[in-house]
Design a protein around this motif. Structure first.
Motif, PDB file in Angstrom:
ATOM      1  N   SER A 133       0.827  -1.213   0.000  1.00  0.00           N
ATOM      2  CA  SER A 133       0.000   0.000   0.000  1.00  0.00           C
ATOM      3  C   SER A 133       0.861   1.263   0.000  1.00  0.00           C
ATOM      4  CB  SER A 133      -0.936   0.005   1.210  1.00  0.00           C
ATOM      5  OG  SER A 133      -0.198   0.022   2.420  1.00  0.00           O
ATOM      6  N   HIS A 134       2.113   1.143   0.420  1.00  0.00           N
ATOM      7  CA  HIS A 134       3.089   2.240   0.300  1.00  0.00           C
ATOM      8  C   HIS A 134       4.257   1.649  -0.476  1.00  0.00           C
ATOM      9  CE1 HIS A 134       6.097   5.287   1.746  1.00  0.00           C
ATOM     10  NE2 HIS A 134       5.066   6.065   1.552  1.00  0.00           N
ATOM     11  N   SER A 176       3.408  -5.418  -8.117  1.00  0.00           N
ATOM     12  CA  SER A 176       3.576  -4.266  -9.012  1.00  0.00           C
ATOM     13  C   SER A 176       2.630  -4.330 -10.202  1.00  0.00           C
ATOM     14  CB  SER A 176       5.021  -4.180  -9.496  1.00  0.00           C
ATOM     15  OG  SER A 176       5.306  -5.144 -10.491  1.00  0.00           O
ATOM     16  N   PHE A 177       1.939  -5.462 -10.399  1.00  0.00           N
ATOM     17  CA  PHE A 177       0.950  -5.557 -11.466  1.00  0.00           C
ATOM     18  C   PHE A 177      -0.457  -5.236 -10.966  1.00  0.00           C
ATOM     19  CE2 PHE A 177       4.394  -8.329 -12.929  1.00  0.00           C
ATOM     20  CZ  PHE A 177       4.596  -7.809 -14.199  1.00  0.00           C
ATOM     21  N   ASN A 182       0.268   0.203  -8.440  1.00  0.00           N
ATOM     22  CA  ASN A 182       1.261   0.550  -9.458  1.00  0.00           C
ATOM     23  C   ASN A 182       1.002   1.893 -10.138  1.00  0.00           C
ATOM     24  OD1 ASN A 182      -0.798   0.028 -11.260  1.00  0.00           O
ATOM     25  ND2 ASN A 182       0.148  -1.778 -12.177  1.00  0.00           N
ATOM     26  N   TRP A 183       0.315   2.800  -9.433  1.00  0.00           N
ATOM     27  CA  TRP A 183       0.109   4.144  -9.992  1.00  0.00           C
ATOM     28  C   TRP A 183       1.448   4.853 -10.231  1.00  0.00           C
ATOM     29  CZ3 TRP A 183       2.215   8.067  -7.192  1.00  0.00           C
ATOM     30  CH2 TRP A 183       2.471   7.827  -5.840  1.00  0.00           C
ATOM     31  N   PHE A 184       2.514   4.374  -9.604  1.00  0.00           N
ATOM     32  CA  PHE A 184       3.827   5.002  -9.787  1.00  0.00           C
ATOM     33  C   PHE A 184       4.262   4.993 -11.248  1.00  0.00           C
ATOM     34  CE2 PHE A 184       4.826   0.506  -8.913  1.00  0.00           C
ATOM     35  CZ  PHE A 184       5.699   0.203  -9.945  1.00  0.00           C
ATOM     36  N   VAL A 194      12.153   5.337  -7.995  1.00  0.00           N
ATOM     37  CA  VAL A 194      12.499   4.365  -6.961  1.00  0.00           C
ATOM     38  C   VAL A 194      11.815   3.025  -7.228  1.00  0.00           C
ATOM     39  CG1 VAL A 194      12.366   3.849  -4.484  1.00  0.00           C
ATOM     40  CG2 VAL A 194      12.925   6.172  -5.258  1.00  0.00           C
ATOM     41  N   CYS A 195      10.523   3.072  -7.540  1.00  0.00           N
ATOM     42  CA  CYS A 195       9.775   1.827  -7.721  1.00  0.00           C
ATOM     43  C   CYS A 195      10.205   1.086  -8.980  1.00  0.00           C
ATOM     44  CB  CYS A 195       8.272   2.111  -7.730  1.00  0.00           C
ATOM     45  SG  CYS A 195       7.643   2.747  -6.147  1.00  0.00           S
TER      46      CYS A 195
END
Length: 623
Positions: A133-134, A176-177, A182-184, A194-195
């Motif tokens: 979530s973070h 991450s999917f 995965n809004w990053f 970073v992500c």
């Protein structure tokens, strides 16, 4: 079939978001390179060994990493303990521990480092999750685990290897999917850097066992990390300020370095305008006192930046390490061992001629972009030099404050005009304060350190600056007789003033000037001019203030046709959630300007007792 559909949908989204006509793809690999394949391939240890043997700087840094690794062995393994909504401190420590321990084992062959690294990775693998979530927490945890897994691959026990690999896949890559996390991928700030870096390290680590997933993640990163890299254009100014440069840019460098090592290509990413120039931005953001210009959600603290060695090497410019040199010149490197990416400094810097680190050629650096900034000084070598930082931009930028038109000033080893900088997020979030809104009515602007009342800029009729506004650096000069920068701030004060332009400069290497030229709307308008200082303040007369600190004196002198009222204001909080600001106060003036009236204010910041003969002209005559 399903995977092909995922790929098709993903790359359709990439083209839509980034505007690329064709997505970047990695060449097909029949066989992935052998481990270790991330950053430092097998056999490259020998070059580091030679540098450590030949150069006392690298020897001291190498020994500091080994000492820190010995300390880590005596610590309990990491536990999944959140601070508020974040597991980030554990993720960062995971990177530090596994980067250091893996380096120590590869450089010494001492089994104690291998055993502790394996134990650490098994402990982290048992976490229920890495807090998706973070997602920064997941990214850092994945990067640390992947470095350890890849660098120690041949020596890990088969059982441990399987557990660690599955943790990287299930707790790192697979979340991450998930569209919840995965809004990053569409962000233009440090989260993207970073992500994407963390996920790429995970993909590289487990690629032979999960080739399709790894290829998708790496190509996804190559196609979306261009978004934050685009925000460095045209000059390299980083939108989120000093501290976040050290976060976002450092992980961007970790990403690029790993990609080039694995594929022998940067896939054109280094052609992104401004990115290779950004080392100069960071270097110029540090004043003669050694503190950074801490605008936005940043602090004044500085430390060695391993990424700067990458920029110095890529640009073949050792002068980019002028500020880093002060960390290298010390005898004790123990304080450097809290930098989790420290082994990167040796990897990227081992071939740089450290005896050729000269001062930068220019005393003025100006960068445009989302957060334009002008940084100027009278000398790089004199610890008593004058330093002036000036910020334009917009409060709408990620981590930005309402500080448009703000400045800081140093002279004589003292920071006379300061910025309060950041407040620790958890101290606000634990009290229910929403920290990250960017609309005009966002709760963020009720936080004292983040609004214009707390910055060295103008406040008009007690109102906030406008989030939708934006100011660039309109003109500047690097002439030693008058270094200056000018910015039209009018859109930040739309509906408050008809126009407002601010110019700041260093005159004859002797003093600083801040000049404001404004025109009011069809009503009387109250202007508040403020400067935060940690000095003792004495109002001497109607237009003069003495500031005293550390045995030195700075004179603040105001020239204006208007009847200004010199004042001081408390910097201490009046709410239960704002942080205290001990040892600081605001000094400046208030004045009411008639309707439809043009007015100017010229403030000089004069070291010691100097007689000033130079007349400050109107901004349109600053040449």
């Amino acid at each position: 079939m399903r995977k092909a559909l995922v790929l098709l949908l993903f790359f359709a989204g990439v083209i839509s978001v980034t505007g690329n006509a064709q997505p970047i793809t990695v060449p097909p690999l029949e066989k992935w390179p052998a481990h270790p394949r991330i950053l430092l391939v097998k056999g490259e240890e020998q070059a580091i060994e030679r540098s450590v043997a030949d150069n006392p700087v690298w020897r001291k840094m190498h020994e500091a990493i080994l000492r820190a690794s010995d300390t880590i062995i005596g610590l309990p393994t990491l536990e999944r303990k959140l601070i508020g909504r974040r597991l980030l401190s554990k993720g960062r420590e995971c990177v530090r521990r596994l980067f250091y321990l893996s380096y120590a084992y590869r450089m010494t062959g001492a089994e104690k480092y291998l055993l502790r690294a394996e134990k650490e990775m098994l402990a982290v693998s048992q976490f229920s999750d890495w807090n998706p979530s973070h997602f920064l927490d997941v990214a850092e945890m994945t990067m640390g685990m992947s470095i350890g897994y890849d660098w120690l691959f041949d020596k890990l026990s088969p059982g441990a290897k399987k557990i660690i690999r599955e943790a990287i896949l299930q707790k790192g890559l697979e979340p991450s999917f998930d569209s919840r996390y995965n809004w990053f991928l569409t962000a233009t700030h440090n989260w993207n850097q970073v992500c994407n870096a963390g996920m790429t390290y995970g993909a590289l680590a487990v690629a032979e066992d999960h080739p399709d997933t790894s290829k998708l993640i790496i190509e996804r990163a190559l196609n979306t990390i261009s978004l934050p890299m685009g925000d460095y254009k045209p000059d390299g100014a980083y939108p989120e300020g000093y501290s976040y440069w050290n976060y976002g840019t450092s992980f961007n460098v970790m990403f690029l370095s790993a990609i080039e090592k694995a594929f022998g290509s940067d896939f054109g990413l280094l052609q992104s305008p401004g990115f290779l120039k950004t080392g100069s931005f960071l270097e110029n953001m540090t004043g003669p006192t050694g503190a950074s210009y801490n605008w936005g959600d940043c602090g004044t603290g500085t430390n060695l930046s391993p990424a700067m060695f990458w920029f110095a090497q890529r640009n073949q410019d050792p002068s980019l390490l002028w500020v880093e040199k002060k960390f290298l010149d010390r005898s004790d490197y123990r304080s450097l061992a809290w930098e989790r990416l420290l082994p990167g400094a040796i990897i990227w810097g081992k071939d740089i001629p450290l005896n050729k680190i000269n001062a930068p050629a220019s005393n003025v650096w100006v960068g445009q972009g989302p957060s334009p900034v002008a940084l100027m000084r009278t000398s790089w070598t004199d610890p008593n030099a004058i330093y002036l930082g000036f910020k334009a931009g917009s409060p709408s930028v990620n981590h930005a404050h309402m500080d448009i038109g703000s400045f800081i000033m140093e002279w004589g080893g003292v920071r006379w005009a300061s910025d309060l900088g950041s407040q620790e997020y958890e101290s606000l979030e634990s009290k229910g304060i929403q920290v990250f809104g960017r609309t005009q009515d966002a709760q963020r602007w009720s936080i004292f350190r983040m609004n214009n009342f707390a910055h060295n800029t103008l406040t008009v009729d007690g109102k906030l600056q406008l989030v939708k506004g934006y100011a660039k650096i309109d003109r500047y000069s690097d002439n030693p007789r008058f270094r200056y920068a000018i910015s039209d701030l009018s859109t930040v004060y739309e509906d408050q003033l008809k126009r407002i332009t601010r110019g700041v400069g260093i005159v004859d290497d002797g003093y600083v000037v801040i000049r404001d030229e404004l025109t009011t709307l069809d009503k009387p308008t109250t202007i508040r001019w403020t400067m935060l200082t940690a000095a003792d303040v004495e109002i001497v007369n109607k237009n003069t203030v003495f500031l005293k600190k550390d045995g030195k004196q700075l004179t603040l002198h105001v020239d204006s046709r208007a009847k200004v009222e010199l004042k001081t204001w408390s910097s201490q909080p009046t709410t239960t959630y704002d942080a205290p600001n001990p040892g600081t106060t605001f000094v400046g003036f208030e004045v009411t300007v008639p309707a439809n009236h043009a007015e100017t204010f010229t403030v000089r910041l004069i070291p010691e007792v100097k007689k000033i003969k130079t007349k400050i002209r109107s901004l349109d005559r600053w040449k």
